[in-house]
Design a protein around this motif. Structure first.
Motif, PDB file in Angstrom:
ATOM      1  N   ASN A 100       0.853  -1.204   0.000  1.00 60.69           N
ATOM      2  CA  ASN A 100       0.000   0.000   0.000  1.00 60.69           C
ATOM      3  C   ASN A 100       0.884   1.247   0.000  1.00 60.69           C
ATOM      4  O   ASN A 100       2.103   1.156   0.178  1.00 60.69           O
ATOM      5  N   GLY A 101       0.264   2.391  -0.161  1.00 63.77           N
ATOM      6  CA  GLY A 101       1.019   3.647  -0.245  1.00 63.77           C
ATOM      7  C   GLY A 101       1.661   4.051   1.068  1.00 63.77           C
ATOM      8  O   GLY A 101       2.711   4.705   1.082  1.00 63.77           O
TER       9      GLY A 101
ATOM     10  N   ALA B 133      -2.804  -1.512  -2.555  1.00 62.93           N
ATOM     11  CA  ALA B 133      -1.612  -1.699  -3.382  1.00 62.93           C
ATOM     12  C   ALA B 133      -0.791  -0.415  -3.356  1.00 62.93           C
ATOM     13  O   ALA B 133      -1.336   0.680  -3.179  1.00 62.93           O
TER      14      ALA B 133
ATOM     15  N   VAL C 243       4.183  16.602  -0.616  1.00 60.99           N
ATOM     16  CA  VAL C 243       3.017  15.835  -1.058  1.00 60.99           C
ATOM     17  C   VAL C 243       2.373  16.616  -2.203  1.00 60.99           C
ATOM     18  O   VAL C 243       2.072  17.794  -2.048  1.00 60.99           O
TER      19      VAL C 243
ATOM     20  N   ALA D 183       0.913   9.853  -4.056  1.00 64.10           N
ATOM     21  CA  ALA D 183      -0.290   9.026  -3.896  1.00 64.10           C
ATOM     22  C   ALA D 183      -1.515   9.620  -4.603  1.00 64.10           C
ATOM     23  O   ALA D 183      -2.417   8.894  -5.001  1.00 64.10           O
ATOM     24  N   GLN D 184      -1.549  10.949  -4.734  1.00 66.64           N
ATOM     25  CA  GLN D 184      -2.712  11.595  -5.355  1.00 66.64           C
ATOM     26  C   GLN D 184      -2.357  12.206  -6.712  1.00 66.64           C
ATOM     27  O   GLN D 184      -3.162  12.961  -7.267  1.00 66.64           O
TER      28      GLN D 184
ATOM     29  N   TYR E  72      -4.670   2.660  -3.867  1.00 68.65           N
ATOM     30  CA  TYR E  72      -5.939   2.515  -3.137  1.00 68.65           C
ATOM     31  C   TYR E  72      -7.055   2.665  -4.176  1.00 68.65           C
ATOM     32  O   TYR E  72      -6.915   3.452  -5.119  1.00 68.65           O
TER      33      TYR E  72
ATOM     34  N   ASP F 122       5.644  12.270  -2.221  1.00 69.17           N
ATOM     35  CA  ASP F 122       4.415  11.508  -1.985  1.00 69.17           C
ATOM     36  C   ASP F 122       3.479  11.777  -3.167  1.00 69.17           C
ATOM     37  O   ASP F 122       2.836  12.825  -3.252  1.00 69.17           O
TER      38      ASP F 122
ATOM     39  N   SER G 288      -0.810   9.403   6.522  1.00 67.30           N
ATOM     40  CA  SER G 288       0.329   8.565   6.107  1.00 67.30           C
ATOM     41  C   SER G 288       1.601   9.386   5.947  1.00 67.30           C
ATOM     42  O   SER G 288       2.701   8.899   6.246  1.00 67.30           O
ATOM     43  N   SER G 289       1.460  10.609   5.448  1.00 75.52           N
ATOM     44  CA  SER G 289       2.637  11.437   5.175  1.00 75.52           C
ATOM     45  C   SER G 289       3.463  11.690   6.432  1.00 75.52           C
ATOM     46  O   SER G 289       4.668  11.863   6.354  1.00 75.52           O
TER      47      SER G 289
ATOM     48  N   SER H 110      -2.271  17.110   4.946  1.00 73.42           N
ATOM     49  CA  SER H 110      -2.226  15.928   4.088  1.00 73.42           C
ATOM     50  C   SER H 110      -2.966  14.816   4.795  1.00 73.42           C
ATOM     51  O   SER H 110      -3.526  15.008   5.879  1.00 73.42           O
ATOM     52  N   TRP H 111      -2.952  13.651   4.160  1.00 72.51           N
ATOM     53  CA  TRP H 111      -3.434  12.431   4.795  1.00 72.51           C
ATOM     54  C   TRP H 111      -2.376  12.001   5.815  1.00 72.51           C
ATOM     55  O   TRP H 111      -1.195  12.235   5.614  1.00 72.51           O
TER      56      TRP H 111
ATOM     57  N   TYR I 203      -8.574  17.576   4.131  1.00 75.56           N
ATOM     58  CA  TYR I 203      -8.860  16.795   5.314  1.00 75.56           C
ATOM     59  C   TYR I 203      -9.334  17.776   6.373  1.00 75.56           C
ATOM     60  O   TYR I 203      -8.794  18.877   6.454  1.00 75.56           O
TER      61      TYR I 203
ATOM     62  N   LEU J  43       5.957   4.770   1.822  1.00 75.28           N
ATOM     63  CA  LEU J  43       6.654   5.881   2.502  1.00 75.28           C
ATOM     64  C   LEU J  43       7.583   5.343   3.589  1.00 75.28           C
ATOM     65  O   LEU J  43       8.734   5.762   3.719  1.00 75.28           O
TER      66      LEU J  43
ATOM     67  N   LYS K 229      -7.913   6.052  -5.806  1.00 77.24           N
ATOM     68  CA  LYS K 229      -6.853   6.916  -6.351  1.00 77.24           C
ATOM     69  C   LYS K 229      -6.958   6.971  -7.886  1.00 77.24           C
ATOM     70  O   LYS K 229      -7.661   6.176  -8.482  1.00 77.24           O
TER      71      LYS K 229
ATOM     72  N   SER L 263       0.309   5.301  -4.095  1.00 83.58           N
ATOM     73  CA  SER L 263      -0.764   4.455  -3.582  1.00 83.58           C
ATOM     74  C   SER L 263      -1.661   4.086  -4.750  1.00 83.58           C
ATOM     75  O   SER L 263      -1.934   4.917  -5.624  1.00 83.58           O
TER      76      SER L 263
HETATM   77  C1  LIG Z   1      -3.725   7.566  -0.068  1.00 80.82           C
HETATM   78  C2  LIG Z   1      -2.542   8.310   0.431  1.00 80.82           C
HETATM   79  C3  LIG Z   1      -1.461   7.670   1.060  1.00 80.82           C
HETATM   80  C4  LIG Z   1      -1.486   6.242   1.517  1.00 80.82           C
HETATM   81  O1  LIG Z   1      -1.890   5.317   0.655  1.00 80.82           O
HETATM   82  P1  LIG Z   1      -2.552   3.920   1.141  1.00 80.82           P
HETATM   83  O2  LIG Z   1      -2.430   3.095  -0.089  1.00 80.82           O
HETATM   84  O3  LIG Z   1      -3.959   4.219   1.503  1.00 80.82           O
HETATM   85  O4  LIG Z   1      -1.769   3.402   2.265  1.00 80.82           O
HETATM   86  C5  LIG Z   1      -0.340   8.414   1.380  1.00 80.82           C
HETATM   87  N1  LIG Z   1      -0.290   9.726   1.139  1.00 80.82           N
HETATM   88  C6  LIG Z   1      -1.321  10.385   0.567  1.00 80.82           C
HETATM   89  C7  LIG Z   1      -1.185  11.848   0.314  1.00 80.82           C
HETATM   90  C8  LIG Z   1      -2.479   9.712   0.210  1.00 80.82           C
HETATM   91  O5  LIG Z   1      -3.500  10.379  -0.338  1.00 80.82           O
END
Ligand SMILES: *Cc1c(COP(=O)(O)O)cnc(C)c1O
Length: 368
Positions: free
Chosen positions: A59-60, A194, A131, A159-160, A183, A157, A88-89, A85-86, A311, A64, A186, A181
């Motif tokens: 996963n994303g 993934a 990000v 992911a988006q 997800y 990052d 995860s960052s 951000s989300w 967010y 990281l 996405k 990511s």
């Molecule tokens: C979705 C997302 C992630 C994490 O991805 P996952 O696959 O959900 O773990 C990380 N950073 C950002 C900015 C995201 O939008």
């Protein structure tokens, strides 16, 4: 007219045959973990992003974490990332053993403000995680100049922001590594979790691959301790079917964004996403701002139009970071935006009539 925030099933229906065949092929060969489907997707994604290496993972968020471990983050190391951000960052910085140091966004692009980064650098700073939020590229020239000056690594990052461009160059190709990511929601989404990393640094790619596979490239050879973070064969096969469609899907997102820009740009109380001639936004999300955001969201939701807030609480103000004791004035842009931002529907399969219904709902609200 009902307008969902996204519609994954309608996307599936447009490519049903390919997806169903891909799933059947994985089942037929029982290539569930690693194997040819994973390898094929890694090669295709590296080629699509122009990177020399792609290391897939679960996963994303893991991507990281893996990148930071591979870059050697250790206790006491500080890593700068964006305040909005989300999670995860920032949570992955702590997971890797480091300390997240937040930096405000710039007030117009929702991405890291390069003007404020140097104030946050100390002798313990080791890296920066910009990000490309909502699909808008961060100001990479300015960020990379700071990173070079202070000898910091950069993990983008992405992911988006799959295949967004900054000054004609694809995001993910500026820093030491890029994390992705897939997800389901996405821009390129699997049918489960993934993720992947890309890099042009062969040694870094090798370390990242080892970390994702229990610390060894070959089974049984554990050079270091790693984690179990694998892309599975089903997701890889699904992603390989979807990847060639991504440019077309991105174009449709951009087309919808242009319609929203044109139809909402003249509404004085609404701030539409910033556009820059040298940054190509891929509109994972189309985020507007309004001073009475919650009322606007309620109005749209009552008309069957789904919205999301990405967010609602900026990272430094989340309960998990309360111990850091931040005040609104520490991150004025992130704080200002968190109560005003609203993500309105945007997805490749969205109909023009749905775009118009969203615009009509917004115009009805602001007209009152
Ligand atoms: C979705 C997302 C992630 C994490 O991805 P996952 O696959 O959900 O773990 C990380 N950073 C950002 C900015 C995201 O939008």
């Amino acid at each position: 007219m009902n307008v969902p925030f996204a519609d994954l099933h309608s996307q599936y229906l447009t490519i049903r045959e390919g997806i169903d065949e891909a799933i059947a092929a994985v089942i037929k060969t029982s290539s569930f973990i690693r194997g040819p489907f994973v390898q094929k997707f890694e090669e295709a994604f590296a080629q699509a992003t122009g990177a020399s290496h792609c290391v897939s993972c679960a996963n994303g968020t893991d991507s990281l974490y893996i990148a930071m471990r591979a870059l050697g983050v250790k206790a006491g190391d500080e890593v700068i990332t964006t305040a909005h951000s989300w999670i995860s960052s920032s949570e992955t910085i702590s997971q890797a053993g480091g300390t997240p140091v937040f930096c405000d966004t710039d007030g117009f692009s929702y991405t890291l403000d390069p003007q404020r980064i140097e104030d946050r650098i100390t002798t313990r700073t080791v890296g920066i995680i910009p990000v490309h939020l909502y699909g808008q590229p961060a100001d990479m020239d300015a960020i990379m100049a700071i990173a070079r000056k202070h000898k910091l690594w950069v993990i983008e990052d992405c992911a988006q922001a799959h295949m967004a461009r900054y000054k004609g160059q694809m995001v993910g190709s500026f820093g030491n590594a890029a994390s992705y990511s897939f997800y389901p929601g996405k821009n390129l989404g699997a049918m489960g979790d993934a993720g992947a990393l890309t890099t042009d640094d062969a040694a870094l790619a090798r370390r990242m691959a080892m970390l994702a596979r229990h610390g060894g490239i070959n089974k049984g050879e554990h050079e270091i301790e790693g984690i179990n973070s694998r892309l599975d064969g089903l997701q890889a096969a699904i992603l390989s079917v979807k990847l060639p469609h991504l440019p077309g899907w991105t174009q449709r997102r951009q087309q919808i964004a242009r319609q929203y820009d044109a139809l909402l740009g003249d509404v004085p109380s609404i701030t539409t996403p910033a556009t820059f001639p040298d940054r190509e936004h891929v509109y994972h999300l189309y985020v507007i701002r309004h001073d009475r955001r919650d009322e606007l969201a309620r109005h749209l939701n009552a008309r069957g139009i789904q919205t999301v807030i990405n967010y609602p609480v900026a990272l430094p103000f989340l309960p998990c970071y309360a111990h850091m004791g931040y005040q609104p004035e520490d991150f004025p842009n992130a704080y200002h935006n968190q109560s005003r931002i609203l993500s309105i529907p945007i997805f490749p399969e969205m109909l023009d009539a749905q775009v118009q219904a969203v615009v009509a709902g917004i115009r009805e609200f602001v007209g009152r």
